[in-house]
Design a protein around this motif. Structure first.
Motif, mmCIF file in Angstrom:
data_model
loop_
_atom_site.group_PDB
_atom_site.id
_atom_site.type_symbol
_atom_site.label_atom_id
_atom_site.label_comp_id
_atom_site.label_asym_id
_atom_site.label_seq_id
_atom_site.Cartn_x
_atom_site.Cartn_y
_atom_site.Cartn_z
ATOM 1 N N TRP A 1 -2.204 -6.940 -5.534
ATOM 2 C CA TRP A 1 -2.480 -5.516 -5.775
ATOM 3 C C TRP A 1 -3.949 -5.319 -6.149
ATOM 4 O O TRP A 1 -4.533 -6.093 -6.905
ATOM 5 N N ASN A 2 -4.566 -4.279 -5.594
ATOM 6 C CA ASN A 2 -5.961 -3.948 -5.907
ATOM 7 C C ASN A 2 -5.972 -2.767 -6.874
ATOM 8 O O ASN A 2 -5.610 -1.646 -6.497
ATOM 9 N N LYS A 3 -6.370 -3.010 -8.098
ATOM 10 C CA LYS A 3 -6.322 -1.966 -9.125
ATOM 11 C C LYS A 3 -7.287 -0.816 -8.847
ATOM 12 O O LYS A 3 -7.165 0.259 -9.444
ATOM 13 N N LEU A 4 -8.236 -1.015 -7.943
ATOM 14 C CA LEU A 4 -9.183 0.051 -7.603
ATOM 15 C C LEU A 4 -8.600 1.022 -6.575
ATOM 16 O O LEU A 4 -9.215 2.053 -6.281
ATOM 17 N N CYS A 5 -7.449 0.708 -6.042
ATOM 18 C CA CYS A 5 -6.788 1.572 -5.060
ATOM 19 C C CYS A 5 -5.614 2.298 -5.721
ATOM 20 O O CYS A 5 -5.009 1.794 -6.669
ATOM 21 N N PRO A 6 -5.252 3.473 -5.210
ATOM 22 C CA PRO A 6 -4.258 4.308 -5.891
ATOM 23 C C PRO A 6 -2.818 3.951 -5.582
ATOM 24 O O PRO A 6 -1.975 4.834 -5.408
ATOM 25 N N TRP A 7 -2.528 2.661 -5.504
ATOM 26 C CA TRP A 7 -1.169 2.243 -5.216
ATOM 27 C C TRP A 7 -0.593 1.521 -6.419
ATOM 28 O O TRP A 7 -1.303 1.143 -7.343
ATOM 29 N N ASN A 8 0.707 1.276 -6.376
ATOM 30 C CA ASN A 8 1.404 0.658 -7.486
ATOM 31 C C ASN A 8 1.474 -0.853 -7.332
ATOM 32 O O ASN A 8 1.663 -1.360 -6.218
ATOM 33 N N ARG A 9 1.357 -1.568 -8.434
ATOM 34 C CA ARG A 9 1.479 -3.020 -8.396
ATOM 35 C C ARG A 9 2.836 -3.442 -7.828
ATOM 36 O O ARG A 9 2.946 -4.417 -7.076
ATOM 37 N N ARG A 10 3.876 -2.708 -8.186
ATOM 38 C CA ARG A 10 5.221 -3.096 -7.755
ATOM 39 C C ARG A 10 5.438 -2.907 -6.247
ATOM 40 O O ARG A 10 6.440 -3.380 -5.708
#
Length: 522
Positions: free
Chosen positions: A422-431
Motif C-alpha cells: 500500500w502507498n500511503k501517499l495515494c488515497p486508497w485503503n491499506r486493506r
C-alpha cells in the motif's frame, strides 16, 4: 603387488567419454539469446532498433504472433528457461513468496533449464544480465560456464553483478552503463570460443525496463517522439468492458500523466539504442571469428508493455495485446532471410527449440513445442518483412496465401498485493491490498492481490481471439475477436453464445492444469 588394470580401465573410459562428447559437440550449432526487459512490439518498440532490424529481421525470421506466457518479468523468465507454464514451475509473480528465486526454483527448476542441458552436452555456456527479480546471491546457478548475473531487478547504473561467484559493485560512471558492461563481457566470452566447441550465450540487458535511463550518448535522441496514440489510448472503460483494476481513477488520464507517458516512451526508445549497438557489435565479432554461419540468434523480450491504453498509465500485467505480445526474431543456419512467420508461439517454446537445434532430446515435462521445423520451412510464412515501414516493424512487403494452422496458448497471471504494498501517499485503503500505485501514474494502481486471471489466446489461419476469466469478486470475463476488433474495445465476454463460452472455459481449465505433452493438444 597392486593391480593397476582397474584404474587404467577407468581412466581410459573417462578419456573416451570426454573425446566422444567433444566429437559430438563439434558438430553442433552455437546459440545466442538476447532477452530484453518489458519491450513492447505493439507500440512500435522495435522502431528505434534499426541495426537489429537490418542485421536480424532482414536476415532471418520474424514471428508476428509471439506471446509471453505470463506478462510479468520473473514468471516469464522462468518459463523461458524451463519451457514450462507458470503453474508448473510455480514462479507466479515477482516476489519471493510468489516463487521468484524461491526454494522451489533453486532446488527443482534450476536443475531443469535449457542452459544446464546444453552444458551437460558439451556446450560452453554464458549468461550476463538480469536473471530473476529476487536473485541476490553469491551462488552461480547450475548450468553456466561463465556467469555475470545482475542482483535484483533491472538497473542501468549503481548495480551489483555476481561475476562467477564474486560480487562486483558498479557505480554511475559512463563506462559502467549496464548494457555496455554486458556487451564487453559478451565480447570477451566470444573471443575465447573455438569453432570446434559450441557455445550458448544468453544476454539480458535492462532495456526497456524502468527507470528508463538511457546511456549518456543517447539522451538527445527522439526528442520529438510521443507515445503512440492507438484507438484505445486514454479510452475510459465502463463496468461491462474491462475488469475493475483497469477502471480505477484517474480516468481519463490527466494532461500531466499523458506528458509523463510521452517522456517514458521516448526514454524507453533511448535505452534500446545501446542494445542495438550491442547486437551490431556481436554480429560483427561473430563474422570476424568465422562463427556467424553456424550460430542461431534469438531476439525477444520477457513481456510487452502498455502506455496509456484504456487509460492505464504504464506497466504490464494485463491480458491485452500490448502486454502479452513480444518481439521475436530468429536467424541462423537454414533460416531464410526476410521470413515472416504467422505460426503462433509462446516463450515456453524457446527451450524445446534450442534443445532441438542442439540435437538434445526434449524432456517429457516441458510444456512448450519446438518451432525448429516451422522456422526452417516455408509453411506458415509470409514472403518478406519490410524493415523500412514507419507504420509497423513487421509489415510484409509482399504476401502469399497463408497455410492453415491453429493453436491455443495459455496466458496466466497471479495478482501481487498486500497490506505492505500500500502507498500511503495515494488515497486508497491499506486493506485493499493494492500494488504499484505511484504518484507519477496519478495513483492508478497497476496490480492488486486479486488481479488474477487465465486466458486462452486462440489463433488460427481464419480466427484471432482471446478469452479471459478473472478470479476476482466480480467473476469478470473478457473476450475479444481481434480480427474485427484489434484494439480490444468491445468486450464480447457477456454476449458470447453459451456454447462458445463454455467451450473456451473448459479449454482454459484444462490448460491451467496441463503438464508436458498435454499442454500441446489445443
Amino acid at each position: 603387488m597392486v593391480n593397476s588394470r582397474p584404474i587404467f580401465t577407468c581412466n581410459l573410459l573417462w578419456l573416451l567419454l570426454f573425446f566422444h562428447t567433444k566429437v559430438i559437440a563439434a558438430n553442433k550449432p552455437n546459440i545466442i539469446v538476447i532477452l530484453t526487459d518489458d519491450q513492447d512490439v505493439v507500440l512500435n518498440g522495435m522502431t528505434p532498433m534499426q541495426r537489429t532490424q537490418k542485421l536480424l529481421a532482414a536476415k532471418g525470421a520474424t514471428f508476428i504472433n509471439a506471446f509471453t506466457s505470463s506478462p510479468i518479468c520473473c514468471p516469464a523468465r522462468a518459463s523461458l528457461l524451463t519451457g514450462k507454464y507458470a503453474h508448473n514451475h510455480q514462479t507466479i509473480n515477482n516476489s519471493m513468496s510468489g516463487g521468484c528465486y524461491g526454494e522451489q526454483w533453486k532446488t527443482h527448476n534450476e536443475q531443469r533449464t535449457f542452459p544446464l542441458y546444453l552444458q551437460q552436452n558439451g556446450y560452453n555456456t554464458f549468461y550476463a544480465g538480469k536473471y530473476l527479480n529476487q536473485y541476490h546471491s553469491i551462488d552461480v546457478p547450475p548450468g553456466y560456464t561463465d556467469w555475470h548475473g545482475l542482483y535484483g531487478n533491472s538497473k542501468y547504473y549503481n548495480y551489483t553483478l555476481n561475476e562467477n561467484g564474486v560480487s562486483k559493485l558498479f557505480g554511475d560512471l559512463e563506462q559502467e552503463y549496464l548494457t555496455d558492461v554486458l556487451r564487453s563481457r559478451l565480447e570477451k566470452f566470444l573471443s575465447l570460443q573455438l569453432p570446434d566447441n559450441p557455445f550458448l550465450a544468453v544476454v539480458a540487458p535492462p532495456a526497456a525496463h524502468s527507470p528508463f535511463t538511457p546511456a549518456k550518448r543517447h539522451e538527445s535522441f527522439f526528442v520529438n517522439v510521443t507515445a503512440l496514440r492507438t484507438p484505445n489510448f486514454n479510452v475510459v472503460s465502463d463496468e461491462l468492458s474491462k475488469h475493475w483494476l483497469v477502471r480505477m481513477p484517474p480516468a481519463p488520464l490527466t494532461p500531466d500523466i499523458i506528458a509523463t507517458i510521452d517522456s517514458y516512451y521516448r526514454q524507453r526508445w533511448q535505452t534500446l539504442l545501446a542494445v542495438d549497438e550491442l547486437i551490431e557489435s556481436m554480429i560483427n565479432q561473430l563474422r570476424r571469428l568465422n562463427l556467424y554461419d553456424n550460430t542461431y540468434i534469438v531476439f525477444t523480450s520477457d513481456n510487452g508493455y502498455h502506455l496509456g491504453q484504456f487509460a492505464m498509465p504504464f506497466d504490464k500485467r494485463q491480458p491485452y495485446e500490448t502486454d502479452i505480445r513480444v518481439p521475436f526474431i530468429v536467424t541462423g543456419p537454414g533460416i531464410k532471410s526476410k521470413h515472416v512467420v504467422e505460426h503462433p508461439i509462446s516463450l515456453i517454446d524457446l527451450a524445446p527449440t534450442i534443445l532441438d537445434w542442439a540435437g538434445i532430446g526434449t524432456p517429457d515435462d516441458i510444456d512448450g513445442e519446438s518451432f525448429a521445423t516451422v522456422v526452417n520451412s516455408d509453411s506458415n510464412a509470409i514472403d518478406q518483412v519490410d524493415t523500412t515501414s514507419e507504420m509497423s516493424d513487421y509489415e510484409p512487403s509482399s504476401t502469399v496465401e497463408s497455410p492453415k494452422f491453429e493453436r491455443q496458448l495459455l496466458i496466466e497471471y497471479w495478482g501481487e498485493g498486500s497490506t505492505d504494498t500500500w502507498n500511503k501517499l495515494c488515497p486508497w485503503n491499506r486493506r485493499d491490498r493494492l500494488n504499484e500505485c505511484t504518484l507519477d501514474a496519478g495513483c492508478h494502481c497497476q496490480d492488486s492481490w486479486n488481479n488474477t486471471y487465465g486466458c486462452v489466446r486462440h489463433i488460427a489461419h481464419d480466427l484471432d481471439k482471446i478469452y479471459c476469466e478473472f478470479i476476482d469478486r466480480e467473476g469478470f470475463v473478457e473476450a475479444y475477436d481481434l480480427f474485427a476488433d484489434p484494439f480490444q474495445l468491445i468486450n464480447l465476454g457477456f454476449d458470447m453464445l453459451p456454447s462458445e463460452r463454455s467451450t473456451y472455459s473448459l479449454h482454459l481449465d484444462k490448460l491451467k492444469q496441463c503438464e508436458g505433452k498435454s499442454c500441446q493438444i489445443f
